[in-house]
Design an enzyme around this catalytic site. Sequence first.
Site, PDB file in Angstrom:
ATOM      1  N   GLY A   1       0.694  -1.138  -0.051  1.00  0.00           N
ATOM      2  CA  GLY A   1      -0.046  -0.055   0.130  1.00  0.00           C
ATOM      3  C   GLY A   1       0.662   1.280  -0.201  1.00  0.00           C
ATOM      4  O   GLY A   1       2.200   1.257   0.390  1.00  0.00           O
TER       5      GLY A   1
ATOM      6  N   GLN B   1       2.505   9.913   2.071  1.00  0.00           N
ATOM      7  CA  GLN B   1       3.886   9.268   1.991  1.00  0.00           C
ATOM      8  C   GLN B   1       4.787   9.926   1.068  1.00  0.00           C
ATOM      9  O   GLN B   1       6.167   9.896   1.006  1.00  0.00           O
ATOM     10  CB  GLN B   1       4.154   7.917   2.010  1.00  0.00           C
ATOM     11  CG  GLN B   1       3.217   7.069   3.374  1.00  0.00           C
ATOM     12  CD  GLN B   1       2.918   5.715   3.221  1.00  0.00           C
ATOM     13  OE1 GLN B   1       2.017   5.286   2.704  1.00  0.00           O
ATOM     14  NE2 GLN B   1       4.092   5.063   3.692  1.00  0.00           N
TER      15      GLN B   1
ATOM     16  N   CYS C   1       6.045  -0.279   7.190  1.00  0.00           N
ATOM     17  CA  CYS C   1       5.702   0.815   6.726  1.00  0.00           C
ATOM     18  C   CYS C   1       6.745   1.279   5.873  1.00  0.00           C
ATOM     19  O   CYS C   1       8.189   1.171   6.578  1.00  0.00           O
ATOM     20  CB  CYS C   1       5.408   1.876   7.914  1.00  0.00           C
ATOM     21  SG  CYS C   1       4.741   3.366   7.108  1.00  0.00           S
ATOM     22  N   LEU C   2       6.381   1.581   4.614  1.00  0.00           N
ATOM     23  CA  LEU C   2       7.672   2.061   3.920  1.00  0.00           C
ATOM     24  C   LEU C   2       8.246   3.436   4.156  1.00  0.00           C
ATOM     25  O   LEU C   2       9.316   3.586   3.981  1.00  0.00           O
ATOM     26  CB  LEU C   2       7.043   2.162   2.509  1.00  0.00           C
ATOM     27  CG  LEU C   2       6.469   0.985   1.671  1.00  0.00           C
ATOM     28  CD1 LEU C   2       5.944   1.177   0.487  1.00  0.00           C
ATOM     29  CD2 LEU C   2       7.406  -0.302   1.550  1.00  0.00           C
TER      30      LEU C   2
ATOM     31  N   HIS D   1      -2.486   7.335   7.363  1.00  0.00           N
ATOM     32  CA  HIS D   1      -1.610   7.986   6.754  1.00  0.00           C
ATOM     33  C   HIS D   1      -2.098   9.394   6.284  1.00  0.00           C
ATOM     34  O   HIS D   1      -1.620  10.489   6.543  1.00  0.00           O
ATOM     35  CB  HIS D   1      -0.878   7.466   5.687  1.00  0.00           C
ATOM     36  CG  HIS D   1       0.308   6.527   5.930  1.00  0.00           C
ATOM     37  ND1 HIS D   1       1.323   7.115   6.594  1.00  0.00           N
ATOM     38  CD2 HIS D   1       0.618   5.328   5.594  1.00  0.00           C
ATOM     39  CE1 HIS D   1       2.226   5.964   6.781  1.00  0.00           C
ATOM     40  NE2 HIS D   1       1.893   4.904   6.175  1.00  0.00           N
TER      41      HIS D   1
HETATM   42  O1  K1U Z   1       1.984   2.309   3.826  1.00  0.00           O
HETATM   43  C1  K1U Z   1       3.004   1.860   3.785  1.00  0.00           C
HETATM   44  O2  K1U Z   1       4.115   2.056   4.174  1.00  0.00           O
HETATM   45  C2  K1U Z   1       2.910   0.350   3.024  1.00  0.00           C
HETATM   46  C3  K1U Z   1       2.901  -0.715   3.889  1.00  0.00           C
HETATM   47  C4  K1U Z   1       1.452  -1.100   4.006  1.00  0.00           C
HETATM   48  C5  K1U Z   1       1.083  -2.306   5.086  1.00  0.00           C
HETATM   49  C6  K1U Z   1       1.858  -3.478   5.460  1.00  0.00           C
HETATM   50  C7  K1U Z   1       1.525  -4.107   6.537  1.00  0.00           C
HETATM   51  C8  K1U Z   1       0.384  -3.824   7.169  1.00  0.00           C
HETATM   52  C9  K1U Z   1      -0.384  -2.796   7.169  1.00  0.00           C
HETATM   53  C10 K1U Z   1       0.087  -1.882   6.002  1.00  0.00           C
HETATM   54  C11 K1U Z   1       3.827  -2.003   3.624  1.00  0.00           C
HETATM   55  O3  K1U Z   1       3.636  -2.509   2.387  1.00  0.00           O
HETATM   56  S1  K1U Z   1       5.036  -2.275   4.763  1.00  0.00           S
HETATM   57  C12 K1U Z   1       5.996  -3.410   3.473  1.00  0.00           C
HETATM   58  C13 K1U Z   1       5.105  -4.775   3.244  1.00  0.00           C
HETATM   59  O4  K1U Z   1       5.268  -5.178   1.978  1.00  0.00           O
HETATM   60  C14 K1U Z   1       4.728  -5.625   4.436  1.00  0.00           C
HETATM   61  C15 K1U Z   1       5.065  -5.660   5.744  1.00  0.00           C
HETATM   62  C16 K1U Z   1       4.375  -6.160   6.686  1.00  0.00           C
HETATM   63  C17 K1U Z   1       3.343  -7.138   6.548  1.00  0.00           C
HETATM   64  C18 K1U Z   1       3.157  -7.276   5.174  1.00  0.00           C
HETATM   65  C19 K1U Z   1       3.522  -6.550   4.204  1.00  0.00           C
HETATM   66 ZN    ZN Z   2       2.848   3.270   6.201  1.00  0.00          ZN
END
Ligand code: K1U
Ligand code: ZN
Length: 169
Positions: free
Chosen positions: A46, A51, A92-93, A138
């Site tokens: 996401g 961001q 979170c990215l 966010h």
């Molecule tokens: O908003 C963002 O920074 C993106 C975020 C979204 C998100 C991941 C996990 C749970 C809720 C929201 C990411 O994509 S973080 C990277 C990722 O791919 C990931 C990390 C943990 C679990 C699953 C995916």
């Molecule tokens: Zn995030």
Amino acid sequence: MALLPILCYPDPKLHKVAKPVAEVTDRIKTLAADMIETMYEAKGIGLAATQVDVHERLIVIDVSEERDQAIVLVNPELVWTSAEKRINEEGCLSVPGIYDGVERFDAVHVQALDEHGKSRKIEADGMLAVCIQHEMDHLLGKVFVEYLSPLKRNRIKTKMLKAQREERA
Ligand code: K1U
Ligand code: ZN
């Protein structure tokens, strides 16, 4: 299409509250396409406009295995939330390398516009529901680490600032 720079915690711009998108114009369509490309490149599921330093209510999500089912939500609003909540592991990215548990509604219904300006309602559970709630936070200027204890949050802040200093050196 273009890759967009992602703001990193604790950048104060991550705490700005996004304004509603007035109209789904070509600028918004291009922004959504660029955000999808940026999300894929960063291996995220996401991304919120906040961001990428655009403070308008727009999020993109793709929780599919194949990474070919991107969803664009303009002006998303939660219209229903489940009574049940659960703790899920989140990342979170904007806070690279940090993962922790956050309590979220098990299921949500969201009303939004798509990339063509057409109204759509999504009934989400599982990872999609978690991701929608994370991205909508966010837009309100809230980063997931704000759900953690002040001690954990301060440790994360210190770690991020150190990493950013080292990156610049
Ligand atoms: O908003 C963002 O920074 C993106 C975020 C979204 C998100 C991941 C996990 C749970 C809720 C929201 C990411 O994509 S973080 C990277 C990722 O791919 C990931 C990390 C943990 C679990 C699953 C995916
Ligand atoms: Zn995030």
